[in-house]
Write a protein that holds these residues in place. Structure first.
Motif, PDB file in Angstrom:
ATOM      1  N   GLN A 104       0.812  -1.221   0.000  1.00  0.00           N
ATOM      2  CA  GLN A 104       0.000   0.000   0.000  1.00  0.00           C
ATOM      3  C   GLN A 104       0.848   1.274   0.000  1.00  0.00           C
ATOM      4  O   GLN A 104       0.300   2.375   0.033  1.00  0.00           O
ATOM      5  N   LEU A 105       2.175   1.121  -0.043  1.00  0.00           N
ATOM      6  CA  LEU A 105       3.084   2.263  -0.020  1.00  0.00           C
ATOM      7  C   LEU A 105       3.694   2.466  -1.401  1.00  0.00           C
ATOM      8  O   LEU A 105       4.315   1.549  -1.941  1.00  0.00           O
ATOM      9  N   PRO A 106       3.555   3.648  -1.987  1.00  0.00           N
ATOM     10  CA  PRO A 106       4.140   3.891  -3.306  1.00  0.00           C
ATOM     11  C   PRO A 106       5.655   3.729  -3.348  1.00  0.00           C
ATOM     12  O   PRO A 106       6.219   3.347  -4.367  1.00  0.00           O
ATOM     13  N   VAL A 133       6.912  14.445   1.004  1.00  0.00           N
ATOM     14  CA  VAL A 133       6.456  13.062   0.928  1.00  0.00           C
ATOM     15  C   VAL A 133       6.406  12.503   2.353  1.00  0.00           C
ATOM     16  O   VAL A 133       7.458  12.352   2.987  1.00  0.00           O
ATOM     17  N   THR A 135       6.919  10.217   5.179  1.00  0.00           N
ATOM     18  CA  THR A 135       7.870   9.104   5.133  1.00  0.00           C
ATOM     19  C   THR A 135       8.085   8.494   6.505  1.00  0.00           C
ATOM     20  O   THR A 135       8.281   9.205   7.490  1.00  0.00           O
ATOM     21  N   VAL A 173       1.365   3.115   7.272  1.00  0.00           N
ATOM     22  CA  VAL A 173       0.239   3.273   6.348  1.00  0.00           C
ATOM     23  C   VAL A 173      -0.915   3.983   7.043  1.00  0.00           C
ATOM     24  O   VAL A 173      -1.510   4.921   6.496  1.00  0.00           O
ATOM     25  N   GLN A 178       3.537   7.753   2.647  1.00  0.00           N
ATOM     26  CA  GLN A 178       3.600   7.417   1.227  1.00  0.00           C
ATOM     27  C   GLN A 178       4.923   6.741   0.877  1.00  0.00           C
ATOM     28  O   GLN A 178       5.105   6.268  -0.243  1.00  0.00           O
ATOM     29  N   ALA A 179       5.829   6.689   1.856  1.00  0.00           N
ATOM     30  CA  ALA A 179       7.136   6.075   1.633  1.00  0.00           C
ATOM     31  C   ALA A 179       7.620   5.463   2.937  1.00  0.00           C
ATOM     32  O   ALA A 179       7.297   5.946   4.026  1.00  0.00           O
ATOM     33  N   TYR A 316      11.356  10.076  -6.871  1.00  0.00           N
ATOM     34  CA  TYR A 316       9.982  10.250  -6.389  1.00  0.00           C
ATOM     35  C   TYR A 316       9.567  11.722  -6.389  1.00  0.00           C
ATOM     36  O   TYR A 316       8.708  12.132  -5.620  1.00  0.00           O
TER      37      TYR A 316
END
Length: 502
Positions: A104-106, A133, A135, A173, A178-179, A316
């Protein structure tokens, strides 16, 4: 998740159940960590067989046991699932019960290598955050959710065990990450702690002699670390490391970097300037453009760490201006070339995690041009199942690159400390050393003897919070020990707990 569902997902067949379906709420391989409804994974390790603790797991409320088989005549007080590889099954179950959070993490970025993993992981997280982002970070000093607050693991690992790792990824999450950046050790790869992680990027720093007590040979050590690159769609590779030649073409995509400015590297650094104690600047040339970056770290090797982090973060969407800002305001991990506050008339004091001959040499070489006077090194080497072949080379590196060396303890465990110090003393290339077994006394002695133009490097245990003597683990902190010495106070290790197998 029901036991039957878990077994089906793992392609296993549990023992026939009687009564209501068994619900599995969590998974662990440590009996003392069992909570009601847990699946207890009984691993046969090098020193202990967790099947010895089945009754304890049952008393604590375990719902079932997973293992590679009972011994003849042995019975399980709980439903027992048999698997061919208990460690792999531990990781698979942990990923399942946590909902495969890495998927679920880009961005899931792993960092591996012998030295530089921690700093590179922290740099990557800082640069992604500079690019807005959200993180999370998993590293040897601890973990961070997107809020950036450092928290401690329940046990000391560079990379936590699969249940803790998957649980922390799930928390990331849930916190909107997102990272995720994961400092990835060779032990984590060999022992399946990171099995089930959906990697997006693998960063390679470099390889040197380490952990041969566990891996046996340098080639076997490399093979374990190579797994991260094999499992990552994008590899970020250090062209200054000779082992990188064996990694080219392993990943479907790759980015290369070089702190020495090799022409073939996509990301290159040049013109390193030591602007002030603990601060440097250098020229960057790469896909984000050409610019000059400031970094509150010193040493050519730190340029390499910064390039690796920039390569991953830029992929990214982090811009050149955001990269520059992230580097300029970087606050490094505790115990990685950590400069301690001193008063006028006192020496510079630096706490560092350098625990290999190569990392110790790099740290001392970085401090040399910043030291008008003498360069001191307080150094030891671990024992008790660790790589004893490092003892001599650690002392040789310290003796060669420092003006004065104090040989001391560093997790000697059940190995007699004098045995380690004898080997280290014999390996010193110059007679510029003394031995002080007690680590607090060694640190205090170096600080007391050093002059105002000197630098004292305290090596091996920077950022760690324990010291093991025999089978007892003591609460410990190199920085606190040094600060106490700078105040003229006595620092003492405090007994924390008996050592238990990890």
């Amino acid at each position: 998740m029901l036991l039957s569902e878990l077994a089906a997902a793992l392609c296993l067949h549990p023992l026939p159940e009687s009564g209501p379906p068994t619900e599995i709420k969590s998974v662990t391989h440590r009996a003392e960590w069992v909570t009601p409804g847990a699946l207890f994974v009984a691993i046969r390790g090098q020193q202990h067989d967790a099947h010895m603790f089945l009754d304890e797991a049952a008393r604590r409320g375990a719902a079932a046991v997973l293992g590679e088989g009972l011994q003849p005549g042995q019975a399980s007080p709980l439903p027992y699932l048999r698997v061919p590889d208990a460690r792999a099954a531990l990781a698979d179950a942990a990923a399942l019960l946590n909902g495969h959070p890495s998927r679920q993490l880009p961005a899931v970025i792993g960092v591996t290598g012998t030295d530089g993993k921690t700093t590179t992981a922290w740099l990557t997280a800082a640069l992604l955050r500079a690019g807005s982002v959200p993180t999370g970070l998993l590293s040897s000093p601890g973990y961070q959710l997107p809020d950036g607050r450092l928290e401690a693991y329940p046990a000391h690992f560079t990379t936590p065990e699969a249940p803790q790792l998957q649980g922390l990824l799930r928390q990331m999450v849930q916190a909107g990450a997102q990272a995720a950046i994961i400092e990835t050790s060779s032990h984590a790869l060999a022992l399946e702690r990171v099995r089930g992680v959906d990697w997006k990027v693998g960063i390679w720093t470099h390889l040197s002699r380490e952990h041969l007590d566990f891996h046996g040979t340098l080639e076997a050590y490399f093979a374990e670390k190579r797994k991260l690159i094999e499992r990552s769609p994008l590899a970020v590779l250090n062209l200054d490391d000779p082992w990188t030649k064996q990694l080219r073409g392993v990943a479907s995509q790759e980015l290369t970097y070089s702190a020495s400015g090799q022409p073939g590297a996509e990301w290159r650094a040049a013109d390193l300037r030591e602007d002030a104690p603990g601060r440097a600047s250098f020229a960057v040339d790469g896909p984000a453009g050409a610019f000059r970056a400031a970094l509150p770290l010193t040493g050519t090797f730190q340029m390499g760490n910064a390039l690796a982090a920039m390569a991953a973060a830029h992929r990214y969407g982090v811009t050149a201006e955001e990269l520059k800002a992230g580097l300029a305001h970087f606050q490094g991990p505790p115990g990685r070339m950590q400069r301690l506050p001193t008063r006028p008339g006192q020496p510079q004091v630096v706490s560092d995690s350098a625990h290999t001959p190569n990392s110790l040499e790099q740290s001392l070489r970085a401090l040399r041009p910043l030291t008008p006077g003498r360069l001191w090194a307080v150094v030891g080497s671990a024992a008790g199942g660790r790589d004893t072949s490092k003892w001599g080379p650690m002392a040789a590196a310290a003796s060669l690159w420092a003006d004065r060396v104090i040989l001391t303890e560093a997790d000697h465990r059940e190995t007699p400390l004098e045995e380690i110090l004898d080997v280290m003393a014999a390996a010193a290339v110059r007679h510029n050393w003394e031995r002080i077994g007690d680590r607090a006394e060694a640190i205090a002695s170096a600080i007391e003897q050093a002059g105002p133009e000197d630098t004292v490097l305290i090596a091996n245990k920077g950022g760690e919070h324990f010291l093991q003597r025999g089978r007892t683990i003591f609460a410990w902190n190199d920085a606190e020990a040094a600060l106490a010495a700078l105040r003229g106070e006595t620092y003492q290790a405090r007994a924390a707990e008996p050592a238990t197998p990890a």
